[in-house]
Write a protein that holds these residues in place. Structure first.
Motif, PDB file in Angstrom:
ATOM      1  N   ASP A  42       0.604  -1.385  -0.187  1.00  0.00           N
ATOM      2  CA  ASP A  42      -0.037  -0.200  -0.187  1.00  0.00           C
ATOM      3  C   ASP A  42       1.140   1.034   0.218  1.00  0.00           C
ATOM      4  O   ASP A  42       2.072   0.622  -0.107  1.00  0.00           O
ATOM      5  CB  ASP A  42      -1.076   0.058   0.955  1.00  0.00           C
ATOM      6  CG  ASP A  42      -0.117   0.679   2.210  1.00  0.00           C
ATOM      7  OD1 ASP A  42       0.927   0.166   2.486  1.00  0.00           O
ATOM      8  OD2 ASP A  42      -0.788  -0.623   3.748  1.00  0.00           O
ATOM      9  N   GLN A  80      -7.513  -1.877  -2.211  1.00  0.00           N
ATOM     10  CA  GLN A  80      -7.784  -0.805  -2.844  1.00  0.00           C
ATOM     11  C   GLN A  80      -7.797   0.221  -1.845  1.00  0.00           C
ATOM     12  O   GLN A  80      -7.594   1.590  -2.246  1.00  0.00           O
ATOM     13  CB  GLN A  80      -9.172  -0.893  -3.812  1.00  0.00           C
ATOM     14  CG  GLN A  80      -9.387   0.544  -4.452  1.00  0.00           C
ATOM     15  CD  GLN A  80     -10.665   0.227  -5.112  1.00  0.00           C
ATOM     16  OE1 GLN A  80     -11.378   1.856  -5.632  1.00  0.00           O
ATOM     17  NE2 GLN A  80     -11.104  -0.584  -5.045  1.00  0.00           N
ATOM     18  N   ARG A 243       0.797   0.209  -7.891  1.00  0.00           N
ATOM     19  CA  ARG A 243       0.392   1.108  -7.355  1.00  0.00           C
ATOM     20  C   ARG A 243       1.374   2.635  -7.521  1.00  0.00           C
ATOM     21  O   ARG A 243       1.885   2.312  -6.953  1.00  0.00           O
ATOM     22  CB  ARG A 243      -0.107   0.957  -6.156  1.00  0.00           C
ATOM     23  CG  ARG A 243      -1.296   1.755  -5.568  1.00  0.00           C
ATOM     24  CD  ARG A 243      -1.354   1.573  -3.807  1.00  0.00           C
ATOM     25  NE  ARG A 243      -1.726   2.374  -3.575  1.00  0.00           N
ATOM     26  CZ  ARG A 243      -3.549   2.000  -2.690  1.00  0.00           C
ATOM     27  NH1 ARG A 243      -3.623   0.899  -2.965  1.00  0.00           N
ATOM     28  NH2 ARG A 243      -3.567   3.050  -2.172  1.00  0.00           N
TER      29      ARG A 243
END
Length: 263
Positions: A42, A80, A243
């Motif tokens: 993340d 997400q 990401r």
């Protein structure tokens, strides 16, 4: 005259290659790991793995785990929103939502709450909802996990969905014919293109797709139908995660993280 023409042509080709842009990688970190599979990283540099069906989150100072052996194999995950992580247990027809410390906040057993549903794809959507493809009805819809209500939004999607990903407003999927589709929250479906054979995909944009095939990563452009190989040092690539211009590659022993500079 012919010699001049050949010189001009050679100059044009050389100039074209000189101006072409390539993908470059800048190594940021390499982390030794012991895991069966790598899920992703993340924006806070926490990385997520699965080992013996235990879902793990780890950073430099802490480690968290979520274990629910009764639900069987973790079919898919959605990172997400790191504050609302989605684990899908296809075999037991169940979904679990976790907070940022991997505490279980919501558990949905569709066999109990919605026995007519048999989802094969589950992803996080907006406003307390999940993207859900129901195999029984062959429709994509939005599932409100507060009201336990499924709202189909598309007509039948007959070809099997092989892989999927989403954001709050769009659900993307590929089928067994290597077609890539996108649906918005109102059920409008667009064909984005046909992909070459791949093992795993991640969207960079609506036209550029990051693909893994065996131990090769490439960027495929759906508009120009061209591929560009990403130069990596890894000889064995088990999976990857992308990401915000950060590419993480799992090699079975390490997670190697790169800043990816796109052309």
């Amino acid at each position: 005259m012919k010699i001049l023409t050949h010189i001009l042509l050679l100059f044009a080709v050389t100039n074209c290659f000189a101006q072409s842009k390539t993908v470059s990688l800048q190594l940021i970190a390499a982390q030794e790991v012991i895991a069966d599979s790598y899920v992703g990283t993340d924006s806070f540099d926490n990385y997520y793995t699965i080992q013996n069906q235990v879902f793990k989150k780890k950073n430099k100072t802490a480690e968290f785990q979520y274990k629910n052996i009764a639900l069987g194999k973790i079919e898919s995950t959605d990172l997400q929103n790191p504050l609302q992580i989605v684990l899908f247990y296809k075999q037991m027809n169940a979904v679990v939502l976790l907070d940022n410390q991997l505490n279980e906040t919501i558990k949905i057993n569709f066999s109990e709450t919605n026995p007519e549903l048999f989802p094969t794809q589950v992803r996080l959507a907006s406003q307390n909802r999940l993207w859900l493809y129901d195999q029984n009805s062959q429709k994509l819809g939005l599932y409100d996990f507060v009201k336990n209500h499924f709202q189909p939004i598309t007509a039948n999607i007959e070809l099997p969905i092989v892989q999927s990903q989403s954001n709050y407003n769009y659900f993307y999927w590929t089928n067994n014919q290597l077609q890539l589709f996108a649906s918005n929250i109102y059920g409008k479906i667009n064909l984005l293109g046909n992909l070459p054979e791949f093992d795993q995909f991640e969207l960079l944009s609506s036209t550029e797709i990051l693909l893994k095939k065996d131990n090769i990563l490439s960027i495929y452009n759906c508009e120009t139908k061209t591929s560009q190989i990403i130069p990596t040092e890894e000889k064995s690539i088990k999976s990857f995660y992308y990401r915000d211009q950060i590419l993480s590659i799992f090699t079975n022993e390490q997670i190697r993280t790169y800043k990816i500079i796109l052309p």
